[in-house]
Motif scaffolding. Structure first.
Motif, PDB file in Angstrom:
ATOM      1  N   VAL A  60      11.247  11.504   0.836  1.00  0.00           N
ATOM      2  CA  VAL A  60      11.399  12.557  -0.182  1.00  0.00           C
ATOM      3  C   VAL A  60      10.079  13.300  -0.373  1.00  0.00           C
ATOM      4  O   VAL A  60      10.035  14.532  -0.414  1.00  0.00           O
ATOM      5  CB  VAL A  60      11.876  11.951  -1.518  1.00  0.00           C
ATOM      6  N   LEU A  61       8.980  12.533  -0.451  1.00  0.00           N
ATOM      7  CA  LEU A  61       7.677  13.143  -0.689  1.00  0.00           C
ATOM      8  C   LEU A  61       7.169  13.932   0.511  1.00  0.00           C
ATOM      9  O   LEU A  61       6.276  14.770   0.371  1.00  0.00           O
ATOM     10  CB  LEU A  61       6.663  12.061  -1.078  1.00  0.00           C
ATOM     11  N   ALA A  62       7.729  13.655   1.690  1.00  0.00           N
ATOM     12  CA  ALA A  62       7.366  14.446   2.865  1.00  0.00           C
ATOM     13  C   ALA A  62       7.976  15.841   2.782  1.00  0.00           C
ATOM     14  O   ALA A  62       7.516  16.766   3.459  1.00  0.00           O
ATOM     15  CB  ALA A  62       7.840  13.744   4.133  1.00  0.00           C
ATOM     16  N   GLN A  63       9.001  15.988   1.939  1.00  0.00           N
ATOM     17  CA  GLN A  63       9.700  17.271   1.841  1.00  0.00           C
ATOM     18  C   GLN A  63       9.496  17.971   0.508  1.00  0.00           C
ATOM     19  O   GLN A  63       9.549  19.196   0.443  1.00  0.00           O
ATOM     20  CB  GLN A  63      11.198  17.047   2.079  1.00  0.00           C
ATOM     21  N   TRP A  64       9.273  17.186  -0.550  1.00  0.00           N
ATOM     22  CA  TRP A  64       9.190  17.759  -1.893  1.00  0.00           C
ATOM     23  C   TRP A  64       7.924  17.284  -2.594  1.00  0.00           C
ATOM     24  O   TRP A  64       7.519  16.134  -2.429  1.00  0.00           O
ATOM     25  CB  TRP A  64      10.397  17.345  -2.738  1.00  0.00           C
ATOM     26  N   GLY A  79       5.594  15.651  -5.430  1.00  0.00           N
ATOM     27  CA  GLY A  79       5.880  14.525  -6.306  1.00  0.00           C
ATOM     28  C   GLY A  79       6.322  14.951  -7.689  1.00  0.00           C
ATOM     29  O   GLY A  79       7.199  14.322  -8.305  1.00  0.00           O
ATOM     30  N   ALA A  80       5.736  16.040  -8.209  1.00  0.00           N
ATOM     31  CA  ALA A  80       6.109  16.523  -9.543  1.00  0.00           C
ATOM     32  C   ALA A  80       7.559  16.979  -9.578  1.00  0.00           C
ATOM     33  O   ALA A  80       8.270  16.774 -10.574  1.00  0.00           O
ATOM     34  CB  ALA A  80       5.186  17.673  -9.965  1.00  0.00           C
ATOM     35  N   GLN A 100       0.832  -1.207   0.000  1.00  0.00           N
ATOM     36  CA  GLN A 100       0.000   0.000   0.000  1.00  0.00           C
ATOM     37  C   GLN A 100       0.866   1.256   0.000  1.00  0.00           C
ATOM     38  O   GLN A 100       0.542   2.248  -0.673  1.00  0.00           O
ATOM     39  CB  GLN A 100      -0.941  -0.005   1.211  1.00  0.00           C
ATOM     40  N   GLN A 101       1.985   1.228   0.745  1.00  0.00           N
ATOM     41  CA  GLN A 101       2.872   2.385   0.766  1.00  0.00           C
ATOM     42  C   GLN A 101       3.514   2.606  -0.611  1.00  0.00           C
ATOM     43  O   GLN A 101       3.641   3.748  -1.078  1.00  0.00           O
ATOM     44  CB  GLN A 101       3.965   2.208   1.816  1.00  0.00           C
ATOM     45  N   TYR A 102       3.916   1.516  -1.260  1.00  0.00           N
ATOM     46  CA  TYR A 102       4.521   1.630  -2.585  1.00  0.00           C
ATOM     47  C   TYR A 102       3.527   2.242  -3.572  1.00  0.00           C
ATOM     48  O   TYR A 102       3.884   3.133  -4.365  1.00  0.00           O
ATOM     49  CB  TYR A 102       4.985   0.261  -3.084  1.00  0.00           C
ATOM     50  N   GLN A 103       2.280   1.764  -3.536  1.00  0.00           N
ATOM     51  CA  GLN A 103       1.264   2.306  -4.432  1.00  0.00           C
ATOM     52  C   GLN A 103       1.061   3.796  -4.180  1.00  0.00           C
ATOM     53  O   GLN A 103       0.951   4.595  -5.121  1.00  0.00           O
ATOM     54  CB  GLN A 103      -0.059   1.563  -4.232  1.00  0.00           C
ATOM     55  N   THR A 144       2.155   6.658  -7.039  1.00  0.00           N
ATOM     56  CA  THR A 144       1.051   7.500  -7.502  1.00  0.00           C
ATOM     57  C   THR A 144       1.387   8.974  -7.288  1.00  0.00           C
ATOM     58  O   THR A 144       1.153   9.814  -8.162  1.00  0.00           O
ATOM     59  CB  THR A 144      -0.249   7.137  -6.765  1.00  0.00           C
ATOM     60  N   ALA A 145       1.967   9.276  -6.125  1.00  0.00           N
ATOM     61  CA  ALA A 145       2.367  10.658  -5.842  1.00  0.00           C
ATOM     62  C   ALA A 145       3.461  11.127  -6.787  1.00  0.00           C
ATOM     63  O   ALA A 145       3.594  12.332  -7.042  1.00  0.00           O
ATOM     64  CB  ALA A 145       2.848  10.767  -4.396  1.00  0.00           C
ATOM     65  N   LEU A 146       4.239  10.197  -7.343  1.00  0.00           N
ATOM     66  CA  LEU A 146       5.278  10.536  -8.309  1.00  0.00           C
ATOM     67  C   LEU A 146       4.725  10.682  -9.729  1.00  0.00           C
ATOM     68  O   LEU A 146       5.485  10.894 -10.674  1.00  0.00           O
ATOM     69  CB  LEU A 146       6.378   9.473  -8.291  1.00  0.00           C
ATOM     70  N   GLY A 147       3.427  10.544  -9.872  1.00  0.00           N
ATOM     71  CA  GLY A 147       2.796  10.751 -11.175  1.00  0.00           C
ATOM     72  C   GLY A 147       2.762   9.529 -12.069  1.00  0.00           C
ATOM     73  O   GLY A 147       2.519   9.663 -13.275  1.00  0.00           O
TER      74      GLY A 147
END
Length: 454
Positions: free
Chosen positions: A289-293, A295-296, A103-106, A110-113
């Protein structure tokens, strides 16, 4: 427009000629779901998502099948289940580990587009197919039983090592045969191994056991794409032994000359000029990474370097990527997307030359051709309308609580209680706190720094 691909199998760039233009087929090795994926794992997810999008643009959405597997049976998963859920029946503990990680990977990709692949098979769904393929390999003289295992006989395949360009005799030289005395050759690899009563296992002609890693992808790709398909992708580290062994199993089981006609591999990733390693304190998950930046920003930053080249993941490059996307977002807001720019498509069709594509995108922005820019960005998977690229509101921080949690995590790591360490890390992330383990060059000790995420 002709798509050209660098084929690892031939070490040359080739025109892409699908077996069936009405059914273009691609397989990419997905995650082993035992821990949160690190930022290096994001690279193949993003790279082959761009290829998936490009193939759909060139051949039509309905004519491309993309399979990315989930490995949910593996000894690393077993070890994590025992570590994190002591006292819980192993099968239940394994399910908790794999479901949480899956679930975390998905969520991450997804957040990475990344678009969902057409199919995401799980290894545990294909055990029957694995035992059938192993039985076929035994009957054809390519596998044998020894010491409770079924092993692939690499000497039975004359051109074994073609993908990695490793000769069998070179692999044998200096091998420690005594360690695996039951093998005919040191390079023989496991297709099936026995399971103890405490380990997950399935009934088979060779007793209760579980599959080796390599056989899983051979069976899943065949089940969803056929005995021979167009493109197989993955990281550079998978060429040997994983992809080499996939080829051996598939070709010998099916009697084919190839498994996939084109093999594509993305390069390695390092962080701030160093190899990513927990011992160096620079191991970074996608979630961190997504907690700081946004996804785009992470996606654009990953694609600035050609996929076959090594990439240095730095804060400076992320900051630059964020600035570029903010500027472009201002230009494309309220503009209807046009068709992707022809020069941009041409650049991507040249072995996914994203660097050249981005050079063209900069030119479009400079010329104020916002509609073409927007359409081209969408092709690459960058939807700036949906992206939040602005500064987030300041996070209220209870420094006493954060410092207490950081100290508790450090103590848990020292005690090798990694389950508790990971739990505290996730609690800090939920509070909006990004942590980083830094190795003191003088003492060699690991210290933890923290900062409020952007």
């Amino acid at each position: 427009m002709t798509l050209r691909i660098y084929n690892t199998l031939s070490r040359t760039k080739e025109d892409f000629r699908p077996l069936d233009p009405a059914n273009v087929r691609m397989y990419v090795c997905g995650p082993t779901v035992y821990d949160f994926a690190h930022i290096g794992n994001a690279r193949p997810a993003i790279v082959f998502d761009v290829l998936f999008r490009l193939l759909r643009h060139l051949y039509g959405e309905a004519h491309v099948t993309y399979v990315r597997n989930i490995t949910d049976v593996d000894d690393k998963i077993n070890a994590r289940a025992l570590r994190d859920y002591p006292g819980v029946p192993l099968n239940d503990a394994i399910r908790r580990v794999t479901e949480t990680t899956y679930q975390q990977y998905q969520k991450d990709v997804t957040a990475l587009g990344c678009l969902p692949p057409t199919v995401q098979p799980r290894a545990t769904e294909h055990i029957k197919g694995m035992t059938e393929m192993i039985s076929t390999l035994i009957k054809r003289g390519h596998a044998y039983e020894a010491a409770g295992e079924v092993l692939f006989d690499v000497a039975s395949m004359p051109d074994y090592g073609r993908l990695s360009q490793r000769k069998l005799e070179d692999q044998q030289a200096g091998a420690r045969i005594a360690v695996d005395a039951h093998k005919k050759n040191p390079g023989d690899f496991v297709l099936w191994k026995q399971s103890t009563p405490d380990e997950p296992g399935w009934d088979s002609p060779w007793g209760r056991g579980r599959p080796g890693w390599h056989i899983e992808c051979s069976v899943m790709s065949k089940a969803h794409l056929g005995e021979v398909f167009d493109i197989h992708g993955g990281g550079l580290d998978l060429i040997f032994p994983h992809h080499e062994n996939e080829i051996a199993q598939s070709r010998c089981a099916h009697g084919t000359d190839v498994m996939a006609r084109y093999w594509m591999h993305n390069g390695f990733l390092q962080v701030e000029g160093q190899k990513m390693s927990k011992s160096l304190g620079n191991f970074t998950t996608i979630a961190e990474v997504l907690a700081q930046w946004p996804g785009a920003v992470a996606r654009y930053n990953m694609l600035r370097t050609h996929y076959r080249q090594p990439i240095d993941w730095t804060v400076a490059s992320l900051e630059d990527s964020q600035k570029v996307l903010r500027d472009w977002k201002q230009g494309v807001e309220g503009v209807a997307a046009a068709a992707p720019d022809a020069e941009c498509v041409e650049a991507l069709s040249d072995d996914l030359n994203t660097h050249a594509a981005f050079t063209r995108l900069h030119a479009l922005a400079k010329a104020g051709e916002w509609a073409a820019l927007k359409g081209s960005l969408l092709l690459i998977g960058l939807d700036l309308d949906a992206a939040n690229l602005g500064e987030e509101k300041p996070v209220a921080v209870d420094e006493v609580k954060v410092n207490t949690l950081v100290a508790a995590r450090l103590e848990a790591r020292k005690a090798k209680n990694f389950a508790e360490s990971d739990r505290i890390r996730d609690e800090l992330l939920a509070l909006g706190i990004l942590i980083k383990d830094v190795k003191d060059k003088a003492t060699g000790e690991i210290k933890t720094e923290w900062e409020v995420r952007r």
